[in-house]
Design a protein around this motif. Structure first.
Motif, PDB file in Angstrom:
ATOM      1  N   SER A   1       0.835  -1.202   0.000  1.00 26.52           N
ATOM      2  CA  SER A   1       0.000   0.000   0.000  1.00 26.52           C
ATOM      3  C   SER A   1       0.871   1.254   0.000  1.00 26.52           C
TER       4      SER A   1
ATOM      5  N   MET B   1      -5.840 -20.867 -24.413  1.00 26.66           N
ATOM      6  CA  MET B   1      -5.903 -20.675 -25.866  1.00 26.66           C
ATOM      7  C   MET B   1      -5.361 -21.908 -26.606  1.00 26.66           C
TER       8      MET B   1
ATOM      9  N   LEU C   1      -2.727 -17.823 -22.534  1.00 23.46           N
ATOM     10  CA  LEU C   1      -2.171 -18.741 -23.529  1.00 23.46           C
ATOM     11  C   LEU C   1      -2.494 -20.194 -23.230  1.00 23.46           C
TER      12      LEU C   1
ATOM     13  N   MET D   1      -0.229  -6.033  -8.501  1.00 22.21           N
ATOM     14  CA  MET D   1       1.023  -6.754  -8.318  1.00 22.21           C
ATOM     15  C   MET D   1       0.743  -8.226  -8.111  1.00 22.21           C
ATOM     16  N   ASP D   2       1.497  -9.062  -8.770  1.00 19.51           N
ATOM     17  CA  ASP D   2       1.327 -10.497  -8.583  1.00 19.51           C
ATOM     18  C   ASP D   2       2.050 -10.986  -7.328  1.00 19.51           C
TER      19      ASP D   2
ATOM     20  N   PHE E   1      -5.902 -12.336 -31.212  1.00 18.50           N
ATOM     21  CA  PHE E   1      -5.266 -11.553 -30.156  1.00 18.50           C
ATOM     22  C   PHE E   1      -4.569 -12.474 -29.172  1.00 18.50           C
ATOM     23  N   TYR E   2      -3.466 -11.975 -28.645  1.00 17.82           N
ATOM     24  CA  TYR E   2      -2.740 -12.750 -27.649  1.00 17.82           C
ATOM     25  C   TYR E   2      -2.564 -11.871 -26.426  1.00 17.82           C
ATOM     26  N   PRO E   3      -2.776 -12.445 -25.251  1.00 20.09           N
ATOM     27  CA  PRO E   3      -2.614 -11.632 -24.045  1.00 20.09           C
ATOM     28  C   PRO E   3      -1.120 -11.381 -23.798  1.00 20.09           C
TER      29      PRO E   3
ATOM     30  N   ARG F   1      -4.453   2.652 -10.434  1.00 21.64           N
ATOM     31  CA  ARG F   1      -4.844   1.289 -10.795  1.00 21.64           C
ATOM     32  C   ARG F   1      -3.659   0.336 -10.816  1.00 21.64           C
TER      33      ARG F   1
ATOM     34  N   ARG G   1      -5.849  -0.668 -22.329  1.00 21.81           N
ATOM     35  CA  ARG G   1      -6.774   0.463 -22.188  1.00 21.81           C
ATOM     36  C   ARG G   1      -6.502   1.167 -20.868  1.00 21.81           C
TER      37      ARG G   1
ATOM     38  N   PHE H   1       2.167 -11.848 -21.761  1.00 20.38           N
ATOM     39  CA  PHE H   1       2.546 -12.945 -20.860  1.00 20.38           C
ATOM     40  C   PHE H   1       4.030 -12.824 -20.519  1.00 20.38           C
TER      41      PHE H   1
ATOM     42  N   PRO I   1      -3.829 -10.457  -5.192  1.00 22.79           N
ATOM     43  CA  PRO I   1      -4.491 -10.637  -6.486  1.00 22.79           C
ATOM     44  C   PRO I   1      -5.070 -12.052  -6.577  1.00 22.79           C
TER      45      PRO I   1
ATOM     46  N   MET J   1      -8.350 -14.311 -22.292  1.00 25.69           N
ATOM     47  CA  MET J   1      -7.961 -15.716 -22.179  1.00 25.69           C
ATOM     48  C   MET J   1      -6.436 -15.814 -22.181  1.00 25.69           C
TER      49      MET J   1
ATOM     50  N   ASP K   1     -15.522  -2.964 -14.946  1.00 25.50           N
ATOM     51  CA  ASP K   1     -14.763  -2.587 -16.139  1.00 25.50           C
ATOM     52  C   ASP K   1     -13.502  -3.433 -16.304  1.00 25.50           C
TER      53      ASP K   1
ATOM     54  N   ASP L   1      -8.290   2.147 -18.611  1.00 22.53           N
ATOM     55  CA  ASP L   1      -8.997   1.731 -17.409  1.00 22.53           C
ATOM     56  C   ASP L   1      -8.549   0.352 -16.925  1.00 22.53           C
TER      57      ASP L   1
END
Lengths: 649, 649
Positions: free
Chosen positions: A150, B172, B169, A167-168, A331-333, A164, A195, A335, B333, B167, B197, A197
């Protein structure tokens, strides 16, 4: 560099070249024909010119008599320009210069698109997808004992306007110790969302201020070659670049062969491993050349066609090959790069360019983005010329795209003496309109071995203009010169006799070679025409052309228009992207805004399967001529041809 | 179950009980004193009552003569109620019933908060954080050959209104094959974002319709015990539950001991492994009991205190223990449960309850959420009573919280005959105001072994009301009865003589025992008072109380108010949450809305470190009395005491 002006007589054409330039190359650039068969090696002795004024080096040879030399004769291919010159082409001097000027437009290649970081900065778009922020946190006290995370989030918000944040666990585990070890002075590496947001993900906390060391890698995952660049995210400089053949090549030359191979046994894993080996080899080389540490790379942006992308990520590409040609995803996220075996630190994020369809992939989208086509109002034709050719038409408001199999002619395939662009490949060509003697330029100025794609286009264009072939690509069998002959039942034009080549045969261009080229260019032209027609436009509406692909920088634009590969527009409105895929990847490395835009662009791009578009076949049939059945669409060429035919009659 | 009415004489008090109920328990519930020392085992023979009307079973013993039996005498502790009864308590019959009624309020425990799924459904909030959606996709055709993932996203949008889908990988990679194997009829498992959102993450694609099989696990990671429940996300039912001692216990009883242990060598990993073993043991048990498959569990929600949470996730908890007591993070998270070693399928998502500070952790926040405190306008006092006690005051608009070390008195520690709640523990107590003879009830109705927390509270309350101890917890040394004595230099009251116990000694409560309890309750009361004062309120403003923690359901509320542990309010406005941590985890499993709300609630909760709050010490000193220096804050008790003192005088 000192520049010299050369005036060619009797044409009167002028050109400016660098000191030391090769004279025959200068003539070719100026559109001045000089007979020459040996590619500039000085062995055929045909390229005799007279230096009427000025200084040159070299240019003398046993092929010239002492008397010739005394009279100013030189072999143009051996001559280096050392001052302003006046040069007479002797064999041409009988011909009317107006005709001379008709036959050959000056060589005109596309302007190369350069990447402009300053514009990005001025527009406030220099926001890399991964950024570093340094912060000195107040230490916790009894009155201020909020959690470590925090504290970090709060002060990144106050001091750097970061909102926004997320953290993993893997990063969270490191926070308490690093904060205290670093006396609460740390650098956070933040991955931006697509984006605004979305979440700003903190992927690393380092002790101290490391913001000065923030690097990205842009990489083009080509079917043949993998190119990488190290980018300095502070200065915007390219620190190193390197290319290496894709290690998958031994399992198939093209994407179809790779897909077929991948379908058997555990071969998907084999191909995935192979491409990773190459990626890591390129990475290792550029990291070393850039003199940086591996862990300082925070992001790698990768662009490739759909098959290369799926193989790289480990997604079975089977359905790309089978009708109805469905890719797994467009589309690929983002990673962790290490997740797919890329040899970077765990915090390095991989961003993969999205594609549109099975055959309009991330490499093309990267080109569309890198070229700025998606931001212009001008109606643009984007062509990636190759065996698998991709075409995009449109502007910032709409885009249509398709892919076609042009066949291998552009890469020297399906052509008897075809070869890839390399030393000894004929890359430029001119023909004397009365004697039909050739002027042959090769890569490396050596005796020719074969013909590369750009050479093929020019040869066919010149043969057509000279009337050696007709608009169907068939030879005029009545010219009565020995270079035009029937050989093994096929008509051909001999470009270089055996003794002027590096091989044991005459080098010729045959009617089937020309047919192959016509089919290739016809497929591309009619593809573009079909896309335009679907939105109620025609080729005449095209305002600019963007070329990508292997040989785009070598294509003589006027010749490409003469054969009807490109629609006829002002050559200054043609741009060449270089490695479009790499360019797009580089752009994305510098501005995260592109990731948002690219999603919109991909959604906007309407993909057409030409085989499923009824009008395509008609357009294709019409395009199987030089330049086209509709010569009216090529008014410049039409006028030139009319004048040429009139003069010759 | 048949119910019977019992009327106790001479008091005239009535109570309704189930058929077969134990008569002495019924008397205790009704607030009717019956001398009894042996916990209900029937050995002391003191609890003689006369059954004037009605039917009973048992109740006879060698301690009663045949004549007694014929006259209706029975031992209340052995008697089972079989009809409506009129029961006379003989030893009381000389006393004025108005006094009798003063001395003992009926036993009043807190109403247990029950989880109400229907309300959630009615409010449209039954949206689990992970949901399954079944969809039948149109198959790709030449005219409709968008990518597999786009097809899935598009039709989930059209048919199920799903937006912002994403999604990874790993999923996918499975899509192309599963779609075709399942004839394009699949079930998508979708993880909801915290905020609308955010992204809806598809974590699994299964062939066919599996929406009927969708399960969640709620788990309380306690320092001592780990409880888990399997929840059916379709029906809302709890299918199985199980608790198991936390495997870390052998490395330390409390959080401080665990932290100290974790600081050495690789012990953090040891503790992480231990808690995982227990979690997986509980999981395995409840999965088996619920008769489901492991892979059908899509989410696990975990709540625990800050130390348990950090140890579970593998974050060094060192700074929780050291001033200024800083946890690594308050928020965690969502992550793949298998990432930390939870034995669930890769697609199962772990959600961890956020905390507020090092000592107000996710278990308390879960309680605040589970109790609905965050939605009420009523000024609420939330107390988790235990060695480490947590207090929250506030309502939907604001909350303040703190933690205090109450000491182990509530759990039987620091009390000579203290013990955890278990068989033989004295859990209820009453005293005759004239003879000072006790009525002793034990867990399991056996001879007493010791005193548990709720018993201790009642004993002290009754001794105080009876004037056996004063408001400083000191014994009245002038009562002249042998139960009040000085023993080994310490004053005490003998609750059970050796022959009525299971041990080889008299069981007594000592002045130091009472001191410990007063300090414990004083810490809690003054903590709440301090929080309220910081916002300009007092204990008198409290409108409802929510109790959590181990023994909350057993605490006799009137007695807790008598000793000043709780402020004096109508007992019907006190709720007991049961396992608050598990309750909150369960709620979150059914409604994702809670995850958004909980973030807001946590940010709203102002944490106070009592040691750093100057007014605390003053409040604490004032609370070191029975019930308090300010008796005016306990008007009901004040009035009762006045009447009692008057009658006795």
């Amino acid at each position: 560099m000192t520049r010299h002006k050369i005036t060619f007589l009797p044409h009167g054409r002028e050109i400016k070249v660098d000191d030391g330039a090769n004279l025959i190359r200068a003539a070719m650039e100026a559109g001045v024909h000089v007979n020459a068969s040996c590619g500039g090696e000085g062995v055929c002795g045909k390229c005799r010119v007279i230096i009427e004024q000025g200084e040159v080096d070299n240019g003398v040879s046993e092929r010239l008599s002492p008397e010739d030399i005394a009279n100013g004769y030189r072999l143009a291919c051996l001559t280096k320009v050392r001052s302003d010159l006046v040069v007479r082409i002797p064999v041409e001097s009988d011909v009317d210069s107006s005709v001379l000027n008709l036959q050959a437009a000056p060589r005109h290649t596309a302007r190369i698109k350069t990447f402009d970081l300053n514009t990005l900065k001025e527009q406030g778009l220099f926001i890399p997808p991964v950024e570093k922020k340094y912060i000195e946190l107040p230490k916790p006290t009894a009155q201020d004992n909020i959690s470590d995370v925090s504290r970090l989030f709060y002060h990144l918000k106050i001091e750097h306007g970061e909102h926004r944040l997320a953290m993993d666990l893997s990063v969270m585990r490191t926070v308490p110790d690093i904060l205290r070890r670093a006396d609460f002075k740390v650098t956070a590496t933040i991955v931006r969302p697509v984006r605004e947001d979305g979440k700003n993900q903190i992927v690393r906390i380092e002790p101290g201020d490391t913001t000065g060391r923030d690097f990205a890698v842009a990489m083009d995952i080509g079917t043949t070659t993998i190119y990488g660049e190290v980018l300095d995210l502070n200065s915007g400089e390219v620190l190193a670049s390197y290319g290496e053949f894709n290690g998958q090549i031994s399992y198939g030359e093209d994407v179809i062969a790779r897909i077929v191979f991948s379908e058997k046994n555990n071969n998907l894993a084999v191909l995935q491993k192979k491409v990773m080996e190459t990626i890591n080899k390129v990475l290792s080389k550029i990291i070393k050349r850039a003199k940086i540490q591996k862990h300082e790379i925070t992001t790698i942006t990768l662009a490739g066609n759909a098959t290369m992308t799926q193989l790289m990520i480990g997604i079975n590409p089977r359905h790309i090959r089978l009708a109805p040609y469905v890719p797994a995803s467009n589309f690929y996220p983002p990673f962790a790069a290490s997740d797919i075996g890329i040899d970077l630190a765990d915090h390095a994020i991989a961003l993969v360019y999205p594609g549109v369809s099975s055959y309009v992939g991330g490499d093309i989208v990267a080109g569309v983005m890198g070229s700025g086509m998606y931001r212009t109002e001008k109606l643009t034709l984007f062509m990636d010329i190759g065996t698998n050719a991709e075409i995009v038409v449109g502007n910032k408001d709409w885009m249509a795209c398709t892919a076609c199999s042009a066949g291998p002619a552009f890469e020297g395939g399906g052509v008897v003496f075809g070869m890839r662009a390399g030393k000894g490949a004929i890359e430029d060509f001119s023909i004397d309109f009365t004697t039909f003697e050739p002027m042959v330029m090769t890569i490396g100025n050596v005796r020719p071995k074969g013909i590369c794609g750009s050479g093929l286009i020019t040869i066919v264009a010149r043969l057509f203009e000279a009337g050696v072939i007709d608009n169907g690509g068939k030879f005029n069998q009545n010219l009565g010169i020995d270079r035009i002959r029937e050989h093994n039942g096929v008509w051909e034009y001999v470009i270089a006799w055996q003794d002027a080549t590096q091989i044991d045969r005459d080098i010729a261009i045959t009617e089937p070679d020309i047919d192959n080229l016509i089919r290739a260019k016809g497929a591309m032209y009619s593809g573009a025409q079909t896309l335009l027609e679907e939105v109620g436009l025609t080729m005449g509406d095209i305002e600019q052309i963007i070329l990508a692909g292997g040989f785009g920088s070598y294509v003589d634009l006027e010749k490409a228009m003469t054969i009807g590969l490109l629609p006829e527009i002002d050559p200054s409105r043609v741009t060449y992207l270089g490695n479009s895929s790499l360019l797009g990847a580089k752009m994305s490395s510098f501005t995260n805004r592109l990731r948002r835009d690219v999603a919109d662009v991909v959604r906007m791009m309407t993909n057409f399967e030409l085989a499923e578009t009824p009008s395509y076949m008609g357009h294709y049939m019409g395009a199987l001529f030089l330049p086209h059945t509709d010569l009216g669409a090529f008014p410049r060429l039409k006028k030139r041809l009319e004048l040429l035919r009139k003069v010759k009659r």
